[in-house]
Design a protein around this motif. Structure first.
Motif, short mmCIF file in Angstrom:
data_model
loop_
_atom_site.label_atom_id
_atom_site.label_comp_id
_atom_site.label_asym_id
_atom_site.label_seq_id
_atom_site.Cartn_x
_atom_site.Cartn_y
_atom_site.Cartn_z
N ARG A 29 0.86 -1.19 0.00
CA ARG A 29 0.00 0.00 0.00
C ARG A 29 0.90 1.24 0.00
O ARG A 29 1.68 1.45 0.92
N LEU A 30 0.76 2.08 -1.04
CA LEU A 30 1.60 3.26 -1.18
C LEU A 30 0.74 4.51 -1.02
O LEU A 30 -0.08 4.81 -1.90
N PRO A 31 0.89 5.26 0.06
CA PRO A 31 0.11 6.51 0.20
C PRO A 31 0.67 7.60 -0.70
O PRO A 31 1.88 7.81 -0.77
N VAL A 32 -0.22 8.28 -1.43
CA VAL A 32 0.19 9.34 -2.35
C VAL A 32 -0.81 10.49 -2.26
O VAL A 32 -1.90 10.34 -1.74
N LEU A 33 -0.41 11.63 -2.83
CA LEU A 33 -1.25 12.82 -2.81
C LEU A 33 -1.72 13.08 -1.38
O LEU A 33 -0.97 12.87 -0.43
N SER A 34 -2.94 13.55 -1.20
CA SER A 34 -3.39 13.87 0.17
C SER A 34 -4.02 12.68 0.87
O SER A 34 -3.87 12.52 2.08
N ASP A 35 -4.71 11.82 0.10
CA ASP A 35 -5.41 10.71 0.76
C ASP A 35 -5.60 9.50 -0.15
O ASP A 35 -6.42 8.64 0.12
N ASN A 36 -4.85 9.43 -1.26
CA ASN A 36 -4.95 8.29 -2.17
C ASN A 36 -4.07 7.14 -1.71
O ASN A 36 -3.04 7.35 -1.04
N TYR A 37 -4.45 5.94 -2.12
CA TYR A 37 -3.57 4.79 -2.02
C TYR A 37 -3.37 4.21 -3.41
O TYR A 37 -4.32 4.07 -4.20
N VAL A 38 -2.12 3.88 -3.72
CA VAL A 38 -1.76 3.10 -4.90
C VAL A 38 -1.34 1.73 -4.38
O VAL A 38 -0.65 1.63 -3.36
N PHE A 39 -1.73 0.67 -5.08
CA PHE A 39 -1.41 -0.68 -4.62
C PHE A 39 -0.46 -1.34 -5.60
O PHE A 39 -0.76 -1.44 -6.80
#
Length: 252
Positions: A5-15
């Motif tokens: 789980r990669l947190p990005v931007l203000s509140d997105n997750y990239v998997f």
């Protein structure tokens, strides 16, 4: 198959999905490329697939930069979004299958948030990558779809096994549950979950993944047919209950 789980931007997750057997990787909804590239380097992995759930920029914004670094990567997305997903090559429809890490994912057509939204369900591993259709404690706004479409999509998801892990694309859980308690306040499981999530977020801990079972007990958008939600909505018919609760959340 490992999931990062990669947190990005203000509140997105990239998997990032990683197959350690051959050091290949796939990414779900890369909003931006840089954290994905950094994780790939850390894992010494090669990116071979991008799985997009829908066309919004905070889900596809990293596609072109990732393709520039890994030009052999295959980009998957909804056939409905074939003009709106950068670099799309494989145009998916409901019931299609995709492969990664020795596992097969089922493509589920789940419109409502957008008209072409899809989800990727890996039944053997028990992973659901559902973009902005189902959130922990909530569901996506209806930008292009109707309440009836979203209800049908969510009903489909709530029939998956209770142990299914929900990898949704935003850290919205606390606000979602703060709303949920206003329409389902006597729900003991929801009260407990809200306390736990408040504690987790006060320590900056993620609340994703959730599970289908937990959502069925505490998420008002999977509970439109329970008496408490009908009372809160002051109507009985499921589509109208769902639409009323969604409208209340929009104004919350």
């Amino acid at each position: 198959m490992d999931v990062f789980r990669l947190p990005v931007l203000s509140d997105n997750y990239v998997f990032l999905l990683f197959d350690p057997s051959d050091r290949t990787a796939a990414v779900v909804d890369p909003a931006v490329a840089e954290p994905v590239l950094a994780k790939l380097q850390e894992l010494d992995a090669t990116l071979i697939a991008i799985f997009n759930t829908h066309h919004h920029f905070d889900h596809v914004g990293g596609n072109r930069d990732l393709l520039a670094r890994y030009p052999d990567t295959v980009v998957y997305g909804s056939s409905v979004d074939r003009q709106r997903i950068p670099g799309i090559q494989v145009k998916l429809q409901d019931g299609d299958r995709v492969q990664f890490g020795g596992e097969t994912a089922e493509v589920l057509f789940v419109p409502g948030h957008t008209r072409g939204h899809i989800a990727y369900y890996f039944p053997t591993a028990g992973h659901l990558f559902c973009g902005d259709t189902l959130f922990a404690g909530g569901c996506g706004r209806l930008f292009e779809g109707t309440p009836a479409q979203m209800l049908q999509s969510l009903d489909r998801l709530r029939h998956l096994p209770d142990t299914t892990q929900i990898w949704c694309a935003h850290e919205y859980t606390l606000k979602n549950l703060q709303f949920a308690i206003t329409v389902d306040g006597d729900n003991t499981a929801l009260q407990v979950r809200l306390r736990q999530v408040r504690q987790a977020r006060s320590q900056n801990k993620p609340t994703i993944p959730s599970t289908i079972g937990l959502e069925k007990r505490t998420n008002p958008f999977l509970r439109w047919d329970c008496p408490a939600l009908k009372t809160a909505a002051k109507i009985e018919e499921p589509n109208r209950v769902f639409a009323r609760i969604r409208g209340m959340k929009d104004r919350f």
